[in-house]
Design a protein around this motif. Structure first.
Motif, short mmCIF file in Angstrom:
data_model
loop_
_atom_site.label_atom_id
_atom_site.label_comp_id
_atom_site.label_asym_id
_atom_site.label_seq_id
_atom_site.Cartn_x
_atom_site.Cartn_y
_atom_site.Cartn_z
N GLY A 1 37.91 39.74 44.79
CA GLY A 1 39.17 39.02 44.79
C GLY A 1 39.83 39.21 46.14
N ASP A 2 40.50 38.15 46.61
CA ASP A 2 41.21 38.21 47.88
C ASP A 2 42.70 38.35 47.63
OD1 ASP A 2 38.88 37.99 49.36
OD2 ASP A 2 39.00 35.80 49.48
N PHE A 3 43.35 39.15 48.50
CA PHE A 3 44.76 39.45 48.34
C PHE A 3 45.45 39.29 49.69
CE2 PHE A 3 42.27 41.76 45.26
CZ PHE A 3 42.93 41.46 44.08
N PRO A 4 46.75 38.99 49.67
CA PRO A 4 47.47 38.88 50.94
C PRO A 4 47.35 40.17 51.75
CG PRO A 4 48.84 38.16 49.10
CD PRO A 4 47.61 38.77 48.51
N ALA A 5 47.36 40.02 53.06
CA ALA A 5 47.24 41.18 53.95
C ALA A 5 48.37 42.19 53.71
CB ALA A 5 47.23 40.72 55.40
N ARG B 1 40.16 42.03 50.84
CA ARG B 1 39.22 41.69 49.77
C ARG B 1 38.82 42.96 49.02
NH1 ARG B 1 34.50 37.70 51.04
NH2 ARG B 1 36.26 36.33 50.59
N LEU B 2 38.92 42.89 47.69
CA LEU B 2 38.44 43.96 46.83
C LEU B 2 37.13 43.48 46.20
CD1 LEU B 2 38.63 46.66 45.35
CD2 LEU B 2 40.07 45.52 43.63
N THR B 3 36.05 44.23 46.43
CA THR B 3 34.74 43.91 45.88
C THR B 3 34.33 45.02 44.93
OG1 THR B 3 34.12 42.78 47.93
CG2 THR B 3 32.33 43.41 46.43
N ILE B 4 33.92 44.64 43.73
CA ILE B 4 33.48 45.61 42.72
C ILE B 4 32.04 45.28 42.36
CG2 ILE B 4 33.86 46.52 40.39
CD1 ILE B 4 36.82 45.73 40.71
N GLN B 5 31.19 46.32 42.40
CA GLN B 5 29.78 46.18 42.00
C GLN B 5 29.51 47.11 40.83
OE1 GLN B 5 27.44 47.19 45.44
NE2 GLN B 5 27.51 45.10 46.23
N VAL B 6 28.80 46.58 39.83
CA VAL B 6 28.46 47.36 38.64
C VAL B 6 26.96 47.23 38.40
CG1 VAL B 6 28.91 47.70 36.19
CG2 VAL B 6 30.74 46.87 37.68
N LYS B 7 26.29 48.37 38.33
CA LYS B 7 24.85 48.39 38.04
C LYS B 7 24.68 48.58 36.54
CE LYS B 7 20.56 50.68 39.36
NZ LYS B 7 19.79 49.54 39.78
N ILE B 8 23.98 47.65 35.90
CA ILE B 8 23.80 47.66 34.44
C ILE B 8 22.32 47.73 34.10
CG2 ILE B 8 24.00 46.24 32.33
CD1 ILE B 8 26.65 47.43 33.15
N ASP C 1 35.18 48.46 46.89
CA ASP C 1 35.45 48.39 48.32
C ASP C 1 36.62 47.46 48.62
OD1 ASP C 1 33.23 50.04 48.88
OD2 ASP C 1 31.89 48.31 48.77
N PHE C 2 37.59 47.98 49.34
CA PHE C 2 38.76 47.23 49.77
C PHE C 2 38.68 47.12 51.29
CE2 PHE C 2 43.37 46.62 50.55
CZ PHE C 2 43.62 45.61 49.63
N SER C 3 38.55 45.91 51.80
CA SER C 3 38.35 45.74 53.23
C SER C 3 39.04 44.47 53.73
CB SER C 3 36.85 45.68 53.54
OG SER C 3 36.26 44.61 52.84
N ASP D 1 42.96 41.46 66.67
CA ASP D 1 42.39 41.04 65.40
C ASP D 1 43.13 41.71 64.26
OD1 ASP D 1 40.48 39.49 66.63
OD2 ASP D 1 38.90 41.00 66.52
N VAL D 2 43.60 40.91 63.30
CA VAL D 2 44.26 41.44 62.10
C VAL D 2 43.71 40.72 60.87
CG1 VAL D 2 46.40 42.10 63.29
CG2 VAL D 2 46.20 39.83 62.28
N ALA D 3 43.82 41.38 59.75
CA ALA D 3 43.35 40.78 58.50
C ALA D 3 44.36 39.75 58.02
CB ALA D 3 43.16 41.85 57.45
N GLY D 4 43.87 38.55 57.77
CA GLY D 4 44.71 37.54 57.16
C GLY D 4 44.79 37.76 55.66
#
Length: 168
Positions: free
Chosen positions: A131-135, A104-111, A85-87, A98-101
């Motif tokens: 991980g957070d990345f510049p807007a 964020r990329l979130t990765i979930q792995v089910k093991i 998810d990239f949000s 409202d703007v994103a400063g």
């Protein structure tokens, strides 16, 4: 000094369970197998399945003395990437909007982990990192950065490692 160090080394290695890499592996465990970790997230890039699986295999080979086998290892891993998810994150107001400063990329792995020598150690769990990345960076830019996604997946792999063989 050496006279104290050598007996200490034998004492720590004598039980065969603890190692200086932080693992806590029963001496009866000799092999591990990792099935391909499929990418079941609708938005994850095509390369993610192979990269995550190979990075996980490499991590376990570097950090344990276990032998990797194709199937039916003493320690068995299988699973899937279930979210990519990239949000927007760190929302800010600019000119009343409202703007994103940051993004964020979130990765979930089910093991699903099976310890064939001690089933009480087995688990079925979802691991997550972000991980957070510049807007100014969109998802295509992040996906094309060789290290950006790998930093996040390495965190997930480290958590899987710690849960399965370090018992942290």
């Amino acid at each position: 000094m050496l006279g104290l160090f050598v007996p200490l080394c034998f004492a720590l290695s004598g039980c065969g369970v603890y190692s200086f890499s932080g693992t806590n592996i029963d001496p009866a465990v000799r092999t591990f197998s990792i099935q391909t970790i499929q990418n079941n997230s609708p938005t994850g890039p095509a390369f993610l399945t192979q990269r995550f699986t190979e990075d996980m295999k490499d991590y376990f080979q570097r950090n344990t003395n276990l032998q990797m086998v194709n199937r039916d290892g003493d320690l068995q891993f299988e699973g899937a990437i279930v979210a990519y998810d990239f949000s927007p994150a760190a929302i800010q107001q600019v000119g009343g909007t409202d703007v994103a400063g940051q993004n964020r990329l979130t990765i979930q792995v089910k093991i699903r982990f099976v310890n064939t020598k001690d089933d009480t150690q087995s688990f079925d769990q979802t691991f997550q990192s972000f991980g957070d990345f510049p807007a100014s960076q969109d998802i295509a830019t992040v996906n094309n950065d060789q290290n950006a996604v790998r930093r996040i997946t390495t965190n997930v792999i480290t958590e899987i490692f710690n849960k399965s063989v370090a018992n942290w």
